[in-house]
Design an enzyme around this catalytic site. Structure first.
Site, PDB file in Angstrom:
ATOM      1  N   LYS A   1      -9.137  47.992  41.759  1.00  0.00           N
ATOM      2  CA  LYS A   1      -8.313  48.011  40.557  1.00  0.00           C
ATOM      3  C   LYS A   1      -6.852  47.793  40.927  1.00  0.00           C
ATOM      4  CE  LYS A   1      -7.614  51.171  36.571  1.00  0.00           C
ATOM      5  NZ  LYS A   1      -8.051  52.502  36.042  1.00  0.00           N
TER       6      LYS A   1
ATOM      7  N   SER B   1     -12.097  56.756  32.874  1.00  0.00           N
ATOM      8  CA  SER B   1     -11.828  55.342  33.128  1.00  0.00           C
ATOM      9  C   SER B   1     -12.713  54.687  34.177  1.00  0.00           C
ATOM     10  CB  SER B   1     -10.355  55.150  33.515  1.00  0.00           C
ATOM     11  OG  SER B   1      -9.523  55.342  32.403  1.00  0.00           O
TER      12      SER B   1
ATOM     13  N   SER C   1     -10.161  52.578  31.522  1.00  0.00           N
ATOM     14  CA  SER C   1      -9.228  51.498  31.799  1.00  0.00           C
ATOM     15  C   SER C   1      -9.692  50.558  32.914  1.00  0.00           C
ATOM     16  CB  SER C   1      -7.860  52.073  32.176  1.00  0.00           C
ATOM     17  OG  SER C   1      -7.934  52.837  33.378  1.00  0.00           O
TER      18      SER C   1
END
Length: 374
Positions: free
Chosen positions: A21, A121, A97
């Site tokens: 990420k 997330s 997310s």
């Protein structure tokens, strides 16, 4: 399909392909958290600890991947870098997310990936994209070099297409991790929560097929823990990212949430911390009676993209995951298929620091359901 924001070629050629990420520092590559407000951010001069651990363990780091802007949203919709397509459930949100981290695994572009989980997330996008995702015990996996710098909730966690690969990922990012033997009959406390009938039925049928001992369970402070978790997320995200509002480059949905988060007062934070203590103790006590706690990952099916434009209106997606960020317990989402073919997540929660035992119990659940290692 907008998933990869930076292509990389680091580590061992032929090693396991890993994507991370874009809140996780890679030396020499800007960390922008999929936000135009960070376009001019300084380039990291060292790897995040988890990246260094991956490279030491022989991984091949192939990409940094997209996310819901500033990791402050649950849908994965991003109008700046684009929204990662959901490879297995087209037209549905990828979840946030860590949207790119889940999508890159679901698309077969990585053997595993890393995301972060502050209020669901990792588990939410894992559920939306039909993959496995783990939020480790808080503090178990190093966050040095991970955005935000200071947090009492956020955890780096892996996504994979199988539990064995998830366990390999844990061993690579946490050198202290050691697998636990698969138990014969782990006991399961089934948390009674509100969820769509088809979601609840899918989870109940899976647990029934497992043949394992189950018993209903209720938490007095579960709803309060969800609300308290939002208070802490708002406070800590504003402290980390509130200054970016001055750039006027933050997307409208995230800017609105940050502006509202600025209003979080000390009294609300104190009440949230009190709830944290009560709920954490409640979960600890339950896990002296059960090996794991089971509940759905999401209360409903993933929304269609056109239904999910209002970030604040979809926060209820995290109703069943966020409490365990507040308490710090490890939690895992296992993919299940509903009768209509849409994804459902079976969330399993374990005792603090017992991440390996949680994964081992999950393996037994899946072996009993499907009759083979999953």
């Amino acid at each position: 399909m907008t998933i990869i924001v930076s292509e990389l070629d680091l580590g061992t050629p032929g090693g396991l392909r890993v994507a991370v990420k874009d809140t996780i520092d890679v030396e020499g590559v800007a960390t922008r958290a999929s936000s135009p407000a960070l376009e001019d951010s300084a380039v990291p001069q060292r790897h995040a600890d988890v990246v260094a651990n991956l490279l030491t363990a022989g991984a091949h780091l192939t990409a940094k991947v997209s996310l819901h802007e500033l990791a402050f949203g649950t849908t994965g919709i991003n109008r700046h870098v684009g929204t990662a397509a959901n490879p297995r459930f087209p037209g549905r949100i990828p979840g946030g997310s860590s949207s790119g981290s889940a999508a890159v695994v679901a698309a077969g572009l990585a053997d595993f990936s890393l995301g972060t989980d502050t209020g669901g997330s990792v588990r939410i996008p894992a559920c939306c994209c039909g993959v496995f995702g783990l939020k480790p015990s808080f503090g178990r996996v190093s966050r040095a070099g991970v955005m935000p710098e200071h947090t009492t909730l956020d955890c780096v966690g892996p996504f994979a297409n199988s539990l064995p690969m998830l366990e390999i990922a844990m061993g690579m990012i946490d050198p202290s991790y050691r697998p636990s033997p698969i138990p014969d009959r782990p006991t399961i406390g089934v948390l009674q929560v509100s969820a769509r009938a088809e979601v609840a039925a899918t989870v109940a049928q899976a647990l029934l097929r497992s043949g394992l001992p189950v018993q209903d369970l209720a938490f007095e402070h579960f709803t309060a823990a969800y609300e308290a978790g939002m208070v802490i997320i708002n406070r800590e995200t504003y402290q980390a990212c509130g200054h970016l509002l001055q750039s006027q480059k933050v997307g409208a949905d995230v800017a609105a949430r940050l502006s509202a988060a600025a209003m979080t007062d000390e009294a609300a934070v104190a009440r949230a911390e009190h709830t944290r203590r009560l709920f954490s103790a409640e979960v600890d006590q339950a896990l002296t009676r059960f090996d794991v706690i089971a509940l759905p990952t999401m209360p409903d099916f993933p929304l269609r993209l056109e239904e999910a434009g209002d970030t604040s209106a979809v926060l209820g997606m995290t109703a069943l995951v966020r409490p365990f960020n507040l308490s710090g317990h490890p939690a895992l989402s296992l993919p299940l298929a509903s009768e209509c073919g849409l994804p459902v997540g079976l969330q399993l929660v374990g005792a603090k620091g017992k991440d390996a035992q949680l994964l081992a119990a999950a393996q037994r659940v899946l072996m009993n359901i499907y009759g083979a290692r999953s």
